[in-house]
Design an enzyme around this catalytic site. Structure first.
Site, PDB file in Angstrom:
ATOM      1  CD1 TRP A 301       4.835   0.065  12.507  1.00  0.00           C
ATOM      2  CD2 TRP A 301       5.853   0.987  14.179  1.00  0.00           C
ATOM      3  NE1 TRP A 301       5.631  -0.899  13.188  1.00  0.00           N
ATOM      4  CE2 TRP A 301       6.382  -0.403  14.202  1.00  0.00           C
ATOM      5  CE3 TRP A 301       6.564   1.757  15.326  1.00  0.00           C
ATOM      6  CZ2 TRP A 301       7.163  -0.787  14.973  1.00  0.00           C
ATOM      7  CZ3 TRP A 301       7.559   1.370  16.109  1.00  0.00           C
ATOM      8  CH2 TRP A 301       7.801  -0.285  15.997  1.00  0.00           C
ATOM      9  CG  HIS A 302       6.193   4.865  17.365  1.00  0.00           C
ATOM     10  ND1 HIS A 302       6.727   5.238  15.987  1.00  0.00           N
ATOM     11  CD2 HIS A 302       7.246   4.484  17.856  1.00  0.00           C
ATOM     12  CE1 HIS A 302       7.844   5.045  15.821  1.00  0.00           C
ATOM     13  NE2 HIS A 302       8.430   4.604  17.055  1.00  0.00           N
ATOM     14  N   GLY A 303       1.434   3.853  17.649  1.00  0.00           N
ATOM     15  CA  GLY A 303       0.531   3.633  18.476  1.00  0.00           C
ATOM     16  C   GLY A 303      -0.637   4.067  17.881  1.00  0.00           C
TER      17      GLY A 303
END
Length: 453
Positions: A301-303
């Site tokens: 989700w963060h990247g």
């Protein structure tokens, strides 16, 4: 302004705020919001469970499909090219020119939680599209959270309060504290962190250790500072947003850390991924799998980067081992609180290396050099001059000051004196304002780290 029109003003302000960045992407905000609004209305009216599930799938696929295209599509193409080259083929796929819409990860998750809660029967579907659009786009939390639950935020949107002096004071106080964390602590620490992490071959041992500790507090003060400002701005308008941080670096276990770090996201994954997978109400191997996969997805989700995947997997591994030990008692002793805190902070800092490093090669260079103490720390720090050297010198005192402020705030006597005596309150406000004026990085434009997510 009459109360019945206040929500329209807030919606207009929210849309204007988003359009200031790139006006065309307002349609990207409205498209999934429109789908979710009508899907939720249909879910509420529908009786057959299969049809309800189908409608919920439409909402989830729409939201995640857009998130995949804008955030992960090029990473997906690069992965195919890399795999093809590894097996002797050629990289034939070309990356698409895609500009990541700011805040898409946050408002997508907030919108998904709405349709899921309506599907679960935990709340009625919203009848007014404009108010629902305000729930999705409410500007203080639009670009970096906190990700609020619809059961909490939508009723407040539907019953907006008039401006009150108490809310203005509480909100302003929260904004002031958020500004201190952002412009004084985070932005000062960023100078040395950037110096080391952008030139990992040139730094070793203590230099990397200091930069990694600085980054741990930089990202905390950057993100929790933004959350404080968002919560404070919303409070001034009479809206309570959920708390997002609760002194996470005082945690004595990884599990406790995640109950205090980015609370709105970690509870989102708990409610909408971990528990639907079975949570801890399953066999041990499946329980450990559920824990690991939840943190792995959190990393993704963060990247779109292998570094974020490793960062999520590391936390998944640590919390899985910790949970396994709690149930199996491989190590049947309890660490003193300070040792637990030191271990947790060290493990979290090690994982931050992957989060902050520019790429996987830099990550391993930093880890290799971290254990190399054959170089002069003084000589490496002296490579910094002027402003960089000053920012390194004030780094640890600022962290110490932050820990004192946050550590003592839980003390009832401190809170009593703060609230009981006006002179103490004004002295505190004055101190913060002076610290921001004297030490704040106010001349350069520095964005918030989590805006990129």
């Amino acid at each position: 302004m009459p109360k019945k029109y206040v929500w329209m003003m807030l919606l207009a302000a929210s849309l204007f705020f988003y359009m200031c960045w790139k006006w065309e992407y307002i349609f990207l905000l409205f498209f999934p919001a429109t789908i979710d609004f009508f899907v939720a209305r249909q879910i509420e009216k529908t009786t057959p469970q299969r049809r309800k599930k189908l409608l919920l799938c439409i909402s989830i696929v729409t939201n995640l499909g857009l998130l995949f295209y804008f955030k992960y599509f090029n990473f997906f193409l690069d992965s195919i090219n890399t795999t093809a080259v590894l097996f002797g083929g050629q990289a034939l796929l070309h990356s698409a020119k895609i500009l990541l819409p700011v805040g898409i990860s946050f408002y997508t998750f907030q919108s998904i939680s709405y349709t899921v809660e309506v599907y679960r029967g935990n709340m009625p579907a919203e009848k007014n599209f404009g108010r629902f659009a305000l729930f999705v786009s409410f500007f203080p939390q639009l670009v970096a959270g906190p990700i609020n639950r619809p059961q909490v935020l939508l009723p407040q949107v539907n019953n907006l309060k008039p401006l009150e002096a108490d809310n203005l004071i509480i909100g302003a106080r929260r904004i002031l504290w958020g500004l201190f964390k952002k412009v004084v602590v985070a932005d000062r620490l960023a100078f040395f962190v950037n110096l080391v992490y952008n030139n990992p071959e040139s730094y070793h041992g203590l230099s990397i250790l200091c930069a990694t500790i600085f980054f741990a507090f930089q990202i905390y003060c950057d993100f929790s500072g933004y959350s404080d400002i968002a919560i404070g701005v919303a409070k001034m308008m009479g809206i309570d947003l959920m708390r997002n941080f609760n002194k996470p670096y005082f945690s004595s276990s990884i599990r406790e850390f995640w109950s205090k770090w980015h609370i709105s996201l970690s509870t989102w994954f708990r409610d909408y991924l971990y528990i639907p997978l079975g949570g801890n109400k399953v066999g041990m191997s499946r329980w450990i799998f559920n824990l690991f996969i939840t943190f792995l997805v959190s990393g993704v989700w963060h990247g779109a980067s292998i570094n974020f995947i490793i960062w999520g997997a590391l936390h998944g591994l640590l919390i899985s081992l910790e949970s396994l030990n709690q149930r199996k008692k491989f190590f049947n002793f309890k660490l003193p609180l300070w040792m637990g805190t030191l271990w947790t902070f060290s493990a979290v800092c090690f994982a931050w290396i992957f989060f902050r490093a520019n790429n996987l090669h830099d990550s391993f260079t930093i880890i290799k050099n971290l254990f190399d103490y054959g170089h002069s720390f003084i000589a490496e720090v002296k490579q910094s001059t002027g402003t960089d050297l000053y920012n390194f010198a004030v780094g640890f005192p600022l962290i110490f000051l932050l820990l004192i402020f946050e550590g003592f705030w839980g003390n009832r006597k401190v809170q009593y004196y703060f609230y009981a005596y006006r002179s103490v309150r004004f002295l505190s406000y004055l101190t913060l304002i002076l610290l921001i004026a004297m030490f704040g990085v106010l001349v350069s434009q520095s964005s918030f780290i989590y805006f990129q997510f």
